[in-house]
Design a protein around this motif. Structure first.
Motif, short mmCIF file in Angstrom:
data_model
loop_
_atom_site.label_atom_id
_atom_site.label_comp_id
_atom_site.label_asym_id
_atom_site.label_seq_id
_atom_site.Cartn_x
_atom_site.Cartn_y
_atom_site.Cartn_z
N GLU A 237 0.83 -1.21 0.00
CA GLU A 237 0.00 0.00 0.00
C GLU A 237 0.87 1.26 0.00
O GLU A 237 0.56 2.24 -0.69
CB GLU A 237 -0.92 0.00 1.23
CG GLU A 237 -2.05 -1.03 1.16
CD GLU A 237 -2.93 -0.98 2.38
OE1 GLU A 237 -2.52 -0.36 3.38
OE2 GLU A 237 -4.03 -1.57 2.34
N LYS B 232 -2.39 5.00 12.42
CA LYS B 232 -3.54 5.77 12.87
C LYS B 232 -4.10 5.16 14.15
O LYS B 232 -4.54 5.86 15.05
CB LYS B 232 -4.60 5.81 11.77
CG LYS B 232 -5.76 6.73 12.07
CD LYS B 232 -6.69 6.84 10.87
CE LYS B 232 -7.84 7.81 11.16
NZ LYS B 232 -8.76 7.91 10.00
N ILE C 200 -5.37 0.20 12.27
CA ILE C 200 -5.35 0.95 11.02
C ILE C 200 -3.98 1.59 10.82
O ILE C 200 -3.54 2.39 11.63
CB ILE C 200 -6.43 2.04 11.01
CG1 ILE C 200 -7.82 1.42 11.20
CG2 ILE C 200 -6.39 2.82 9.70
CD1 ILE C 200 -8.93 2.45 11.31
N GLN C 201 -3.30 1.19 9.72
CA GLN C 201 -2.04 1.82 9.34
C GLN C 201 -2.22 2.41 7.94
O GLN C 201 -2.73 1.73 7.05
CB GLN C 201 -0.88 0.81 9.34
CG GLN C 201 -0.56 0.20 10.69
CD GLN C 201 -1.47 -0.94 11.04
OE1 GLN C 201 -1.76 -1.78 10.22
NE2 GLN C 201 -1.93 -0.98 12.29
N GLN C 202 -1.79 3.63 7.76
CA GLN C 202 -1.99 4.31 6.49
C GLN C 202 -0.68 4.89 5.97
O GLN C 202 0.12 5.41 6.76
CB GLN C 202 -3.02 5.44 6.64
CG GLN C 202 -4.42 4.97 6.97
CD GLN C 202 -5.40 6.13 7.13
OE1 GLN C 202 -4.99 7.23 7.47
NE2 GLN C 202 -6.67 5.87 6.88
N GLN D 104 1.72 7.64 4.48
CA GLN D 104 1.71 9.09 4.58
C GLN D 104 3.05 9.65 4.11
O GLN D 104 4.04 8.92 4.01
CB GLN D 104 1.39 9.55 6.00
CG GLN D 104 2.36 9.09 7.07
CD GLN D 104 1.86 9.47 8.46
OE1 GLN D 104 0.69 9.26 8.80
NE2 GLN D 104 2.73 10.02 9.26
#
Length: 204
Positions: free
Chosen positions: A18, A89, A93-95, A97
Motif C-alpha cells: 500500500e 492511525k 489501522i495503518q496508512q 503518509q
C-alpha cells in the motif's frame, strides 16, 4: 527528493505494498529524484519494471547512527526532502503518509546573513553553525519517520499474526472434522466386515 521507507523483511501484511502504491501514484507526476529504502520495496519496484530510483539497503530496518548520518548527508544538497512511510492511525489501522522533513528549515534557508546586524562573534562562522543545526534537525526528523514506520509495521505484523493464527485454527478444525469422519468411516467398514464374516460363518 522523495524517500520511501520499506522493510528488509516480509510478514508485515499489505502495509508495504500500500505504501509503495501511494509512493508511485504521488511521485509519477512530480519532478523529483527517488530513493527506495529496504529490500521489499526495491524488489516491488523492480518487479513492476520501474526505473530511475536509488537503492539503499540498511543492515536492519532501523538504521544505526552512522547509516542515518550517511543517509542525511546524501540528501544534503536538496532543498526539499519528502519521506514516504507507513503511519499508525491506530493499532488496527495503518496508512501510508508523506512528510516534508525540511519544511521547518526551508523558510529560513534564504536568509542573507550578511545583511543582519550581528552583535556577537561566533566560532566557527554563523553559516556553519546554522548548517550544523539544520543537519541535526533533518537527522532527528528522519529518525522520527523511521521510528513511526517501525511502530506501524509492528502493529501490522500483530494483525497479520492474528489473522494467520485464526486461519490456522480454522484449518486445524476442518482437518479434525475430516479425520474424525474418516475414522468413523473406517470403524463402520470394520463393523460391516465383521457382520459379513459372521453371516458367512453362520451360513456355512
Amino acid at each position: 527528493i522523495s524517500l520511501v521507507i520499506t522493510s528488509n523483511h516480509g510478514f508485515y501484511g499489505k502495509i508495504n505494498s500500500e505504501l509503495l502504491t501511494f509512493f508511485i501514484v504521488t511521485t509519477q507526476k512530480t519532478e523529483t529524484d527517488k530513493i527506495c529504502l529496504g529490500k521489499t520495496g526495491i524488489d516491488y519496484l523492480k518487479a513492476r519494471a520501474l526505473k530511475n530510483f536509488g537503492e539503499v539497503v540498511l543492515k536492519d530496518d532501523q538504521p544505526d547512527p552512522q547509516e542515518l548520518t550517511n543517509l542525511v548527508n546524501s540528501m544534503a544538497d536538496y532543498n526539499q526532502i519528502l519521506v514516504f512511510y507507513p503511519g499508525m492511525k491506530s493499532l488496527l489501522i495503518q496508512q501510508p503518509q508523506v512528510t516534508d522533513i525540511t519544511a521547518s528549515s526551508v523558510a529560513g534557508s534564504d536568509v542573507d546573513l550578511s545583511k543582519q546586524d550581528i552583535q556577537f562573534i561566533f566560532e566557527p562562522e554563523i553559516a556553519k553553525i546554522l548548517q550544523f543545526f539544520d543537519s541535526q534537525v533533518t537527522t532527528l526528523l528522519l529518525e522520527q519517520t523511521f521510528l513511526e514506520s517501525e511502530l506501524a509495521r509492528t502493529a501490522s505484523r500483530f494483525i497479520s499474526m492474528d489473522t494467520a493464527e485464526s486461519e490456522a485454527n480454522d484449518f486445524i478444525e476442518d482437518y479434525l472434522k475430516i479425520r474424525n469422519y474418516a475414522k468413523r468411516s473406517l470403524e463402520n467398514n470394520k463393523i460391516l466386515e465383521n457382520f459379513a464374516s459372521m453371516a458367512a460363518i453362520r451360513k456355512g
